[in-house]
Write a protein that holds these residues in place. Structure first.
Motif, short mmCIF file in Angstrom:
data_model
loop_
_atom_site.label_atom_id
_atom_site.label_comp_id
_atom_site.label_asym_id
_atom_site.label_seq_id
_atom_site.Cartn_x
_atom_site.Cartn_y
_atom_site.Cartn_z
N GLN A 69 11.44 17.38 22.78
CA GLN A 69 10.98 18.84 23.00
C GLN A 69 10.57 19.56 21.69
N ARG A 70 11.32 19.31 20.57
CA ARG A 70 11.10 19.73 19.48
C ARG A 70 9.72 18.93 18.53
N LEU A 71 9.58 17.89 18.85
CA LEU A 71 8.58 17.01 17.95
C LEU A 71 7.32 17.01 19.11
N ALA A 72 7.59 17.33 20.28
CA ALA A 72 6.29 17.17 21.06
C ALA A 72 4.99 17.98 20.53
N PRO A 73 5.21 19.11 19.87
CA PRO A 73 3.99 19.61 19.31
C PRO A 73 2.98 18.73 18.08
N LEU A 74 3.72 17.58 17.79
CA LEU A 74 3.16 16.64 16.81
C LEU A 74 2.04 16.11 17.63
N ASN A 75 2.33 15.58 18.93
CA ASN A 75 1.26 14.87 19.53
C ASN A 75 0.02 15.37 19.83
N THR A 76 -0.04 16.72 19.46
CA THR A 76 -1.38 17.39 19.83
C THR A 76 -2.33 17.01 18.75
N TYR A 77 -1.72 16.35 17.44
CA TYR A 77 -2.59 15.93 16.46
C TYR A 77 -3.13 14.67 16.70
N TYR A 78 -2.55 13.93 17.47
CA TYR A 78 -3.07 12.58 17.46
C TYR A 78 -3.25 12.02 18.88
N GLY A 79 -4.41 11.29 19.04
CA GLY A 79 -4.88 10.55 20.11
C GLY A 79 -4.11 8.98 20.32
N ALA A 80 -4.04 8.47 21.56
CA ALA A 80 -3.61 7.38 21.85
C ALA A 80 -4.47 5.98 21.28
N ILE A 81 -4.12 5.58 20.31
CA ILE A 81 -5.00 4.51 19.75
C ILE A 81 -4.23 3.27 19.35
N VAL A 82 -4.78 2.07 19.33
CA VAL A 82 -4.06 0.86 18.99
C VAL A 82 -4.05 0.77 17.37
N PRO A 83 -2.90 0.73 16.48
CA PRO A 83 -2.91 0.58 15.09
C PRO A 83 -3.90 -1.01 14.94
N SER A 84 -4.30 -0.75 13.77
CA SER A 84 -4.96 -1.77 13.11
C SER A 84 -4.17 -3.11 12.85
N GLU A 85 -4.71 -4.42 12.77
CA GLU A 85 -3.89 -5.40 12.47
C GLU A 85 -3.33 -5.50 11.03
N ASN A 86 -3.99 -4.67 10.12
CA ASN A 86 -3.62 -4.59 8.83
C ASN A 86 -2.82 -3.10 8.42
N LEU A 87 -2.41 -2.59 9.43
CA LEU A 87 -2.20 -1.25 8.99
C LEU A 87 -0.65 -1.38 8.20
N PHE A 88 0.24 -1.97 8.71
CA PHE A 88 1.54 -2.22 7.90
C PHE A 88 1.19 -2.87 6.41
N ALA A 89 0.50 -3.77 6.40
CA ALA A 89 0.29 -4.41 5.07
C ALA A 89 -0.65 -3.19 4.14
N SER A 90 -1.48 -2.38 4.89
CA SER A 90 -1.82 -1.27 3.89
C SER A 90 -1.00 -0.25 3.57
N ILE A 91 -0.08 0.10 4.57
CA ILE A 91 1.19 1.09 4.09
C ILE A 91 1.97 0.31 2.89
N ARG A 92 2.26 -0.92 3.18
CA ARG A 92 3.13 -1.43 2.23
C ARG A 92 2.40 -1.41 0.66
N SER A 93 1.08 -1.83 0.77
CA SER A 93 0.35 -2.02 -0.74
C SER A 93 0.21 -0.54 -1.12
N LYS A 94 0.18 0.73 -0.40
CA LYS A 94 0.15 1.87 -1.05
C LYS A 94 1.48 2.14 -1.50
N ILE A 95 2.36 1.83 -0.67
CA ILE A 95 3.85 2.29 -1.17
C ILE A 95 4.05 1.63 -2.47
N ASP A 96 3.44 0.44 -2.70
CA ASP A 96 3.92 -0.42 -3.92
C ASP A 96 3.22 0.40 -5.06
N ALA A 97 1.89 0.59 -4.71
CA ALA A 97 1.13 1.31 -5.76
C ALA A 97 1.68 2.62 -6.11
#
Length: 242
Positions: free
Chosen positions: A46-74
């Motif tokens: 219930q506490r985190l439910a308001p966060l759902n209003t910011y996001y639609g249901a989408i399928v993450p892209s295939e390179n999403l995690f690779a992109s996150i990892r690259s940005k974290i490294d940078a």
């Protein structure tokens, strides 16, 4: 840490999807026989439910995690030595494999990111008066996350997926009943490589809870008109009270 704190932390990790499959299966079994754990999970949902209003249901892209990892490294290579408050990004990288199993959509990924970024500041139980706001465009990753302590009226703005075009600067704004219909500047975000802190001592705490915040891209030196002139992103405060 008390047993209650342990249960609350486990419930939060379950709802955010940061547990690995074995841990998640264990929690599913335990909540059938542990009313306190089941109630804590329901409370976090219930506490985190308001966060759902910011996001639609989408399928993450295939390179999403690779992109996150690259940005974290940078980020780690360029700033971790100078900015201890970003050490949580290193921990986020180590937990990336666990998030892959638990995160089924972009909303869960973004929520996990927000909690990871705030982890250092709220390592102890969150006191009343703690709020966060997320700033992002459309379905992109958040550009900034802002945490607000209503009691002290201290604001911390953390860059997540923000870049600074040459000759430009970000400017923070607020609209409340106290300021009227026009945005009031809260100052510039001069260095988006690290968190920026602001004090809002001039604002009534009750009005801050219902305020609308904005971050606009302005010419160097800030808005020449006293009002936002460039592209802006907006956010409203969401309570993260325990």
């Amino acid at each position: 840490m008390t047993d209650r704190d342990d249960i609350d932390m486990l419930a939060a990790e379950y709802v955010l999807g940061t547990l690995d499959p074995t841990q998640r299966k264990s929690v599913v079994a335990r909540r059938m026989n542990e009313p306190d754990l089941d109630a804590a999970i329901a409370d976090w949902e219930q506490r985190l439910a308001p966060l759902n209003t910011y996001y639609g249901a989408i399928v993450p892209s295939e390179n999403l995690f690779a992109s996150i990892r690259s940005k974290i490294d940078a980020i780690g290579k360029s700033t971790i030595d100078q900015i201890p408050s970003l050490a949580e990004f290193a921990r986020m990288k180590r937990n990336l494999a666990a998030w892959r199993a638990g995160a089924l959509g972009a909303g869960a990924i973004a929520a996990s990111l927000i909690i990871a970024v705030l982890a250092t500041d709220i390592a102890s139980p969150v006191q009343s008066g703690q709020f966060v706001a997320v700033f992002h465009r459309d379905d992109t990753q958040p550009a900034f996350v802002m945490s607000v302590d209503i009691d002290t009226r201290e604001v911390t703005i953390r860059p997540i997926e923000a870049s600074m075009p040459e000759g430009k600067i970000y400017q923070l704004w607020i609209v409340t009943e106290q300021t009227g219909p026009k945005p009031k500047s809260l100052g510039l975000l001069e260095n988006i490589a690290q968190p920026t802190k602001k004090q809002l001592g001039q604002f009534d705490p009750a009005m801050l809870r219902n305020a609308t915040f904005g971050i606009s891209l302005e010419p160097e030196g800030g808005s020449p008109t006293g009002q936002p002139t460039g592209p802006a992103i907006h956010g409203r405060l969401i309570s993260v009270e325990h």
